[in-house]
Design a protein around this motif. Sequence first.
Motif, short mmCIF file in Angstrom:
data_model
loop_
_atom_site.label_atom_id
_atom_site.label_comp_id
_atom_site.label_asym_id
_atom_site.label_seq_id
_atom_site.Cartn_x
_atom_site.Cartn_y
_atom_site.Cartn_z
N GLU A 1 -5.10 -23.26 11.62
CA GLU A 1 -4.55 -21.96 11.99
C GLU A 1 -3.49 -21.51 10.98
N SER A 2 -2.72 -22.45 10.44
CA SER A 2 -1.72 -22.08 9.44
C SER A 2 -2.39 -21.63 8.15
N VAL A 3 -3.51 -22.25 7.78
CA VAL A 3 -4.25 -21.82 6.58
C VAL A 3 -4.69 -20.37 6.75
N VAL A 4 -5.23 -20.03 7.93
CA VAL A 4 -5.66 -18.65 8.20
C VAL A 4 -4.47 -17.70 8.12
N ALA B 1 -15.44 -25.89 7.73
CA ALA B 1 -16.23 -26.97 8.32
C ALA B 1 -16.12 -28.24 7.46
N LEU B 2 -16.18 -28.07 6.14
CA LEU B 2 -16.04 -29.22 5.27
C LEU B 2 -14.62 -29.77 5.29
N ARG B 3 -13.62 -28.91 5.38
CA ARG B 3 -12.24 -29.38 5.49
C ARG B 3 -12.07 -30.31 6.70
N SER B 4 -12.83 -30.03 7.76
CA SER B 4 -12.70 -30.84 8.98
C SER B 4 -13.14 -32.28 8.76
N THR B 5 -13.82 -32.56 7.67
CA THR B 5 -14.26 -33.93 7.38
C THR B 5 -13.21 -34.72 6.60
N PHE B 6 -12.12 -34.06 6.21
CA PHE B 6 -11.02 -34.72 5.50
C PHE B 6 -10.01 -35.26 6.50
N GLU B 7 -9.28 -36.27 6.09
CA GLU B 7 -8.24 -36.84 6.96
C GLU B 7 -7.17 -35.79 7.29
N ASP B 8 -6.79 -34.99 6.29
CA ASP B 8 -5.80 -33.92 6.50
C ASP B 8 -6.47 -32.60 6.11
N TYR C 1 -20.30 -27.37 -2.04
CA TYR C 1 -18.92 -27.46 -2.48
C TYR C 1 -18.68 -28.73 -3.24
N ARG C 2 -17.78 -28.68 -4.19
CA ARG C 2 -17.24 -29.87 -4.84
C ARG C 2 -16.06 -30.29 -3.99
N LEU C 3 -16.07 -31.52 -3.51
CA LEU C 3 -15.00 -32.05 -2.68
C LEU C 3 -14.10 -32.96 -3.53
N PHE C 4 -12.82 -32.78 -3.42
CA PHE C 4 -11.86 -33.59 -4.17
C PHE C 4 -11.16 -34.50 -3.18
N ARG C 5 -11.72 -35.68 -2.99
CA ARG C 5 -11.16 -36.66 -2.05
C ARG C 5 -10.26 -37.61 -2.82
N GLY C 6 -9.23 -38.07 -2.19
CA GLY C 6 -8.32 -39.01 -2.82
C GLY C 6 -7.38 -38.33 -3.79
N SER C 7 -6.79 -39.08 -4.67
CA SER C 7 -5.75 -38.56 -5.57
C SER C 7 -6.31 -37.96 -6.84
N GLY C 8 -7.60 -38.14 -7.14
CA GLY C 8 -8.11 -37.70 -8.43
C GLY C 8 -8.86 -36.49 -8.44
N ALA D 1 -4.67 -29.90 3.98
CA ALA D 1 -4.35 -30.24 2.59
C ALA D 1 -5.60 -30.53 1.77
N ALA D 2 -6.78 -30.40 2.37
CA ALA D 2 -8.03 -30.72 1.66
C ALA D 2 -8.19 -29.83 0.43
N ARG D 3 -8.77 -30.42 -0.59
CA ARG D 3 -9.07 -29.68 -1.82
C ARG D 3 -10.58 -29.65 -2.01
N LEU D 4 -11.11 -28.43 -2.17
CA LEU D 4 -12.54 -28.25 -2.39
C LEU D 4 -12.76 -26.90 -3.05
N THR D 5 -13.92 -26.75 -3.67
CA THR D 5 -14.25 -25.47 -4.30
C THR D 5 -15.74 -25.19 -4.15
N THR D 6 -16.07 -23.94 -3.93
CA THR D 6 -17.46 -23.53 -3.77
C THR D 6 -18.19 -23.69 -5.10
N THR D 7 -19.37 -24.31 -5.05
CA THR D 7 -20.20 -24.41 -6.25
C THR D 7 -21.46 -23.56 -6.12
N ASP D 8 -21.86 -23.26 -4.89
CA ASP D 8 -23.03 -22.42 -4.68
C ASP D 8 -22.92 -21.74 -3.32
#
Length: 150
Positions: free
Chosen positions: A13-16, A74-81, A143-150, A84-91
């Motif tokens: 909700e804060s992201v929105v 929906a993809l953010r919901s698969t992250f622990e946080d 989406y490209r998902l950026f999990r972890g610190s890298g 703070a999830a990082r992802l970007t649309t690829t298609d």
Amino acid sequence: MTGLSADQRAGFESVVDEHGLFSWLGIELEAVEDGRVVLRVPYDEKFANLVAGGEGNVHGGVTATLVDTASGFALRSTFEDPAAARLTTTDLDVSYLRPATDDLTVEAEVLRAGGSMGVTDATVSSTAPNGERKDVAVGRTSYRLFRGSG
């Protein structure tokens, strides 16, 4: 699918609330659980392709934005946080089925959320002039998902 914690939902909700485009569109979070999100956008004339007489269909770009946004959530919901999830649309692929003339609701579901790539399906619906709820578009995203610190 399992529900998210109150803190995770508050993060969504804060992201929105804090995202300029999402706020401008008036996106409302209807449901969020692990791998599935439902968003709603109330009809607003500013989104319409107006024709003579003042009636208009919702611009396809708004519909595509909802497919992309709900899919990302929906993809953010698969992250622990999720907040703070990082992802970007690829298609992003959207097929329009019929004009949208009222509020829009989009449901996005994760098909796969791997270590670095995620794929979703989404369906956008709206109330038709006859009062019946109809699907107006379907979409698939990756989406490209950026999990972890890298």
